[in-house]
Design a protein around this motif. Structure first.
Motif, PDB file in Angstrom:
ATOM      1  N   LEU A 314      26.338  28.700  -4.495  1.00 37.56           N
ATOM      2  CA  LEU A 314      25.416  29.823  -4.501  1.00 37.56           C
ATOM      3  C   LEU A 314      25.954  30.913  -5.422  1.00 37.56           C
ATOM      4  O   LEU A 314      27.159  31.009  -5.643  1.00 37.56           O
ATOM      5  CB  LEU A 314      25.229  30.384  -3.087  1.00 37.56           C
ATOM      6  CG  LEU A 314      24.563  29.461  -2.062  1.00 37.56           C
ATOM      7  CD1 LEU A 314      24.630  30.078  -0.674  1.00 37.56           C
ATOM      8  CD2 LEU A 314      23.128  29.146  -2.443  1.00 37.56           C
ATOM      9  N   SER A 315      25.041  31.760  -5.916  1.00 38.54           N
ATOM     10  CA  SER A 315      25.446  32.847  -6.794  1.00 38.54           C
ATOM     11  C   SER A 315      25.312  34.188  -6.090  1.00 38.54           C
ATOM     12  O   SER A 315      24.260  34.499  -5.521  1.00 38.54           O
ATOM     13  CB  SER A 315      24.582  32.870  -8.061  1.00 38.54           C
ATOM     14  OG  SER A 315      24.856  34.023  -8.830  1.00 38.54           O
ATOM     15  N   PRO A 316      26.352  35.033  -6.136  1.00 42.14           N
ATOM     16  CA  PRO A 316      26.247  36.365  -5.541  1.00 42.14           C
ATOM     17  C   PRO A 316      25.470  37.335  -6.428  1.00 42.14           C
ATOM     18  O   PRO A 316      25.012  38.374  -5.960  1.00 42.14           O
ATOM     19  CB  PRO A 316      27.702  36.799  -5.401  1.00 42.14           C
ATOM     20  CG  PRO A 316      28.402  36.084  -6.506  1.00 42.14           C
ATOM     21  CD  PRO A 316      27.712  34.765  -6.647  1.00 42.14           C
ATOM     22  N   ILE A 370      28.049  38.740   7.001  1.00 44.54           N
ATOM     23  CA  ILE A 370      27.341  39.481   8.038  1.00 44.54           C
ATOM     24  C   ILE A 370      26.050  40.127   7.525  1.00 44.54           C
ATOM     25  O   ILE A 370      25.083  40.276   8.267  1.00 44.54           O
ATOM     26  CB  ILE A 370      28.282  40.540   8.660  1.00 44.54           C
ATOM     27  CG1 ILE A 370      27.639  41.184   9.891  1.00 44.54           C
ATOM     28  CG2 ILE A 370      28.697  41.579   7.637  1.00 44.54           C
ATOM     29  CD1 ILE A 370      28.608  42.061  10.667  1.00 44.54           C
ATOM     30  N   ALA A 371      26.034  40.514   6.246  1.00 48.67           N
ATOM     31  CA  ALA A 371      24.822  41.084   5.650  1.00 48.67           C
ATOM     32  C   ALA A 371      24.299  40.192   4.534  1.00 48.67           C
ATOM     33  O   ALA A 371      23.593  40.652   3.631  1.00 48.67           O
ATOM     34  CB  ALA A 371      25.097  42.491   5.114  1.00 48.67           C
ATOM     35  N   GLY A 372      24.622  38.905   4.587  1.00 51.75           N
ATOM     36  CA  GLY A 372      24.219  37.979   3.545  1.00 51.75           C
ATOM     37  C   GLY A 372      22.734  37.674   3.564  1.00 51.75           C
ATOM     38  O   GLY A 372      22.064  37.804   4.597  1.00 51.75           O
ATOM     39  N   THR A 373      22.234  37.238   2.431  1.00 55.07           N
ATOM     40  CA  THR A 373      20.799  36.975   2.301  1.00 55.07           C
ATOM     41  C   THR A 373      20.331  35.883   3.252  1.00 55.07           C
ATOM     42  O   THR A 373      19.292  36.025   3.927  1.00 55.07           O
ATOM     43  CB  THR A 373      20.467  36.582   0.854  1.00 55.07           C
ATOM     44  OG1 THR A 373      21.376  35.553   0.422  1.00 55.07           O
ATOM     45  CG2 THR A 373      20.589  37.769  -0.084  1.00 55.07           C
ATOM     46  N   GLU A 375      21.954  34.827   5.993  1.00 52.69           N
ATOM     47  CA  GLU A 375      22.271  35.204   7.373  1.00 52.69           C
ATOM     48  C   GLU A 375      21.204  36.118   7.957  1.00 52.69           C
ATOM     49  O   GLU A 375      20.771  35.953   9.103  1.00 52.69           O
ATOM     50  CB  GLU A 375      23.637  35.893   7.410  1.00 52.69           C
ATOM     51  CG  GLU A 375      24.373  35.760   8.713  1.00 52.69           C
ATOM     52  CD  GLU A 375      24.895  34.345   8.933  1.00 52.69           C
ATOM     53  OE1 GLU A 375      24.591  33.782  10.005  1.00 52.69           O
ATOM     54  OE2 GLU A 375      25.575  33.809   8.052  1.00 52.69           O
ATOM     55  N   LEU A 376      20.764  37.084   7.175  1.00 52.26           N
ATOM     56  CA  LEU A 376      19.735  38.011   7.650  1.00 52.26           C
ATOM     57  C   LEU A 376      18.404  37.301   7.846  1.00 52.26           C
ATOM     58  O   LEU A 376      17.665  37.576   8.802  1.00 52.26           O
ATOM     59  CB  LEU A 376      19.588  39.176   6.666  1.00 52.26           C
ATOM     60  CG  LEU A 376      20.785  40.132   6.591  1.00 52.26           C
ATOM     61  CD1 LEU A 376      20.595  41.136   5.458  1.00 52.26           C
ATOM     62  CD2 LEU A 376      20.981  40.858   7.910  1.00 52.26           C
ATOM     63  N   ASP A 377      18.093  36.389   6.931  1.00 49.17           N
ATOM     64  CA  ASP A 377      16.864  35.606   7.086  1.00 49.17           C
ATOM     65  C   ASP A 377      16.850  34.889   8.431  1.00 49.17           C
ATOM     66  O   ASP A 377      15.863  34.929   9.173  1.00 49.17           O
ATOM     67  CB  ASP A 377      16.752  34.559   5.965  1.00 49.17           C
ATOM     68  CG  ASP A 377      16.313  35.129   4.632  1.00 49.17           C
ATOM     69  OD1 ASP A 377      15.881  36.299   4.598  1.00 49.17           O
ATOM     70  OD2 ASP A 377      16.409  34.413   3.620  1.00 49.17           O
ATOM     71  N   ASP A 378      17.944  34.201   8.751  1.00 49.31           N
ATOM     72  CA  ASP A 378      17.987  33.353   9.948  1.00 49.31           C
ATOM     73  C   ASP A 378      17.923  34.165  11.235  1.00 49.31           C
ATOM     74  O   ASP A 378      17.299  33.739  12.213  1.00 49.31           O
ATOM     75  CB  ASP A 378      19.275  32.521   9.950  1.00 49.31           C
ATOM     76  CG  ASP A 378      19.234  31.364   8.964  1.00 49.31           C
ATOM     77  OD1 ASP A 378      18.136  30.846   8.713  1.00 49.31           O
ATOM     78  OD2 ASP A 378      20.307  30.992   8.450  1.00 49.31           O
ATOM     79  N   ALA A 379      18.599  35.309  11.264  1.00 49.01           N
ATOM     80  CA  ALA A 379      18.717  36.067  12.502  1.00 49.01           C
ATOM     81  C   ALA A 379      17.359  36.507  13.037  1.00 49.01           C
ATOM     82  O   ALA A 379      17.155  36.562  14.261  1.00 49.01           O
ATOM     83  CB  ALA A 379      19.617  37.286  12.286  1.00 49.01           C
ATOM     84  N   ILE A 380      16.426  36.816  12.146  1.00 49.12           N
ATOM     85  CA  ILE A 380      15.132  37.356  12.591  1.00 49.12           C
ATOM     86  C   ILE A 380      14.357  36.345  13.443  1.00 49.12           C
ATOM     87  O   ILE A 380      13.961  36.660  14.581  1.00 49.12           O
ATOM     88  CB  ILE A 380      14.310  37.844  11.387  1.00 49.12           C
ATOM     89  CG1 ILE A 380      15.012  39.039  10.733  1.00 49.12           C
ATOM     90  CG2 ILE A 380      12.894  38.222  11.813  1.00 49.12           C
ATOM     91  CD1 ILE A 380      14.402  39.471   9.420  1.00 49.12           C
ATOM     92  N   PRO A 381      14.097  35.114  12.972  1.00 48.68           N
ATOM     93  CA  PRO A 381      13.377  34.174  13.856  1.00 48.68           C
ATOM     94  C   PRO A 381      14.198  33.730  15.059  1.00 48.68           C
ATOM     95  O   PRO A 381      13.636  33.502  16.138  1.00 48.68           O
ATOM     96  CB  PRO A 381      13.049  32.996  12.926  1.00 48.68           C
ATOM     97  CG  PRO A 381      14.001  33.100  11.794  1.00 48.68           C
ATOM     98  CD  PRO A 381      14.278  34.558  11.618  1.00 48.68           C
ATOM     99  N   TRP A 382      15.515  33.608  14.911  1.00 41.67           N
ATOM    100  CA  TRP A 382      16.330  33.198  16.063  1.00 41.67           C
ATOM    101  C   TRP A 382      16.196  34.210  17.192  1.00 41.67           C
ATOM    102  O   TRP A 382      16.080  33.836  18.360  1.00 41.67           O
ATOM    103  CB  TRP A 382      17.802  33.078  15.659  1.00 41.67           C
ATOM    104  CG  TRP A 382      18.110  31.978  14.695  1.00 41.67           C
ATOM    105  CD1 TRP A 382      17.230  31.062  14.174  1.00 41.67           C
ATOM    106  CD2 TRP A 382      19.383  31.671  14.133  1.00 41.67           C
ATOM    107  NE1 TRP A 382      17.881  30.213  13.321  1.00 41.67           N
ATOM    108  CE2 TRP A 382      19.203  30.559  13.269  1.00 41.67           C
ATOM    109  CE3 TRP A 382      20.655  32.226  14.257  1.00 41.67           C
ATOM    110  CZ2 TRP A 382      20.258  30.005  12.550  1.00 41.67           C
ATOM    111  CZ3 TRP A 382      21.700  31.667  13.543  1.00 41.67           C
ATOM    112  CH2 TRP A 382      21.503  30.565  12.707  1.00 41.67           C
ATOM    113  N   GLU A 383      16.228  35.495  16.855  1.00 40.43           N
ATOM    114  CA  GLU A 383      16.092  36.514  17.890  1.00 40.43           C
ATOM    115  C   GLU A 383      14.696  36.530  18.497  1.00 40.43           C
ATOM    116  O   GLU A 383      14.533  36.734  19.699  1.00 40.43           O
ATOM    117  CB  GLU A 383      16.462  37.879  17.311  1.00 40.43           C
ATOM    118  CG  GLU A 383      17.936  38.023  16.990  1.00 40.43           C
ATOM    119  CD  GLU A 383      18.354  39.458  16.731  1.00 40.43           C
ATOM    120  OE1 GLU A 383      17.470  40.319  16.572  1.00 40.43           O
ATOM    121  OE2 GLU A 383      19.583  39.726  16.708  1.00 40.43           O
ATOM    122  N   SER A 384      13.690  36.295  17.661  1.00 40.76           N
ATOM    123  CA  SER A 384      12.327  36.315  18.202  1.00 40.76           C
ATOM    124  C   SER A 384      12.082  35.112  19.114  1.00 40.76           C
ATOM    125  O   SER A 384      11.381  35.225  20.129  1.00 40.76           O
ATOM    126  CB  SER A 384      11.295  36.354  17.063  1.00 40.76           C
ATOM    127  OG  SER A 384      11.227  35.115  16.366  1.00 40.76           O
TER     128      SER A 384
END
Length: 449
Positions: A314-316, A370-373, A375-384
């Motif tokens: 992946l590219s940062p 922790i603030a990765g692209t 990681e943030l994507d995944d957390a939203i549906p997992w929490e919902s």
């Protein structure tokens, strides 16, 4: 903790799990199992109390007297490299009154002293000091009152695993087929891997099973949830091209997935640059492992129950930095029925340049940090999902679809001549790995008392 000592299932929990087991054969999972306090408490005993759990990597405690503090379920353990250089795992509980003795999460110490009454232990667990010994404990046999050692510990390629059930199968048997794939990854270089920095820790308001099933083999979500990462160039493998690969049910609930191009004329090796590939000792691999590694682009998997890993380029910063291979290893530590503390290690092959390690770490931090692209994507549906699973109506009535890849559902087919361990399906439009994970989960949860 033996099989006979398990607490019996409550009639309510048993009914939920039996219904889940019956529906899973039709590719249906039960939302009610994703946010339930009774089920969570049962998991702590029947899953985490009996399975092999990852606690630390040898490179985190490289020197004598180094230690780190880690958890399995609600229990806290000291992983210590003793003054003799040996690694031991001990419960962080003083046998005098039950207080915690270790007050730092990492450090270097030859001894640990309980703050309550001052009992002092060597870092191999031996009790060596009790204040006012002659007056208070002159008849005490100190050999019987050391720190409690973890019942089972094994080290696999530098990864420290612990099992709290002394009667459990050996780690190799427990890993089953996924051990072959991990051995392929970790054996590419003679020196193996090392941890880059301290593990990240952060909390997601989600149930651990959702994260575990995602890494077991949910590549389908990349097409939508992570589409932006391809659009902006963070991920440069076209998303539909990335679906060309295999899902492997690797036994005992483990799942692993490869995006692969076995027809490539050039060796891929997860897109490691040529100077890194030159550090690989391919003689360490079997002929079949070499064949698989040569064509691999992405590898993602879950070691049942809650240890996940991922290797891909992946590219940062897509405008200025080419994709760099990274390796993330994480534990979905359950902190309740609806919360996980993510322990996230970034690792790289030890015999690579510091410059490459920094580049890999930067790519990992920006995508799976922790603030990765990603990681943030995944957390939203997992929490919902977890929030919705709490609903009274949803808990009782919601069936969830896990039918992708079943007979007559989609294009994925079993690879009948799969030459590697496990049962494989191609392409990655299928959810057999998730069903495999839940079959093992239900087997262990419903084990006879």
């Amino acid at each position: 903790m033996s099989q006979e000592s398990m607490s019996p299932l409550s009639p309510r929990v048993k009914a939920i799990l039996e219904e889940f087991k019956a529906s899973l054969e039709q590719g249906i999972s039960k939302m009610g199992a994703l946010n339930d306090e009774e089920i969570h408490q049962t998991e702590l005993e029947r899953i985490f109390g009996k399975r092999w759990n990852y606690l630390a990597h040898e490179s985190e405690i490289p020197n004598k007297n180094d230690y780190v503090l880690r958890c399995i379920g609600d229990d806290t353990f000291i992983v210590s490299r003793g003054s003799d250089g040996e690694i031991r795992v001990m419960l962080d509980v003083c046998p005098h009154r039950g207080a915690s003795i270790c007050r730092a999460e990492k450090g270097s110490s030859s001894h640990f002293q309980c703050p309550y009454h001052g009992w002092t232990f060597k870092n191999n667990g031996d009790l060596v000091g009790t204040p006012s010994f002659k007056d208070a404990y002159s008849g005490l046999d100190r050999k019987e009152w050391g720190l409690t050692q973890a019942p089972r510990m094994e080290i696999f390629h530098g990864f420290v695993f612990v099992c709290l059930d002394e009667n459990a199968p050996d780690l190799k048997d427990s890993l089953a087929g996924i051990g072959w794939y991990l051995d392929m990854i970790f054996s590419l270089q003679d020196e193996g891997m090392e941890v880059l920095g301290d593990p990240q820790r952060f909390v997601i308001k989600a149930n651990w099973k959702i994260a575990a099933e995602n890494f077991s083999g949910d590549d389908y979500h990349l097409l939508t949830l992570h589409k932006s990462t391809y659009d902006i160039g963070v991920m440069q493998i076209p998303l539909r091209e990335n679906m060309k690969g295999y899902h492997i049910q690797a036994g005992n609930g483990h799942g692993v997935s490869f995006s692969i191009d076995l027809e490539s004329k050039d060796p891929l090796f997860f897109y490691y640059p040529e100077e890194i590939v030159k550090t690989f000792n391919l003689d360490n691999l079997t002929e079949k492992q070499l064949e698989l590694a040569r064509g691999s682009r992405v590898c993602v998997g879950n070691i049942f129950p809650n240890i996940s890993f991922l290797m891909l380029p992946l590219s940062p910063d897509p405008k200025t930095i080419p994709p760099t291979p990274l390796f993330t290893w994480r534990v979905w530590q359950p902190k309740g029925k609806d919360e996980i503390e993510v322990w996230n290690w970034f690792m790289m092959y030890k015999n690579t340049s510091e410059e490459f390690k920094r580049a890999s770490y930067r790519a990992a931090m920006s995508t799976f940090g922790i603030a990765g692209t990603f990681e943030l994507d995944d957390a939203i549906p997992w929490e919902s999902i977890t929030k919705n699973a709490k609903g009274t109506f949803a808990k009782k009535n919601m069936n969830l679809n896990l039918q992708m890849g079943m007979e007559g559902m989609g294009v994925a087919k079993q690879v009948m001549d799969w030459p590697f361990p496990g049962t494989a399906y191609y392409p990655r439009y299928e959810e057999g790995n998730q069903r495999h994970m839940y079959r093992q989960y239900l087997k262990e949860m419903l084990a006879e008392d």
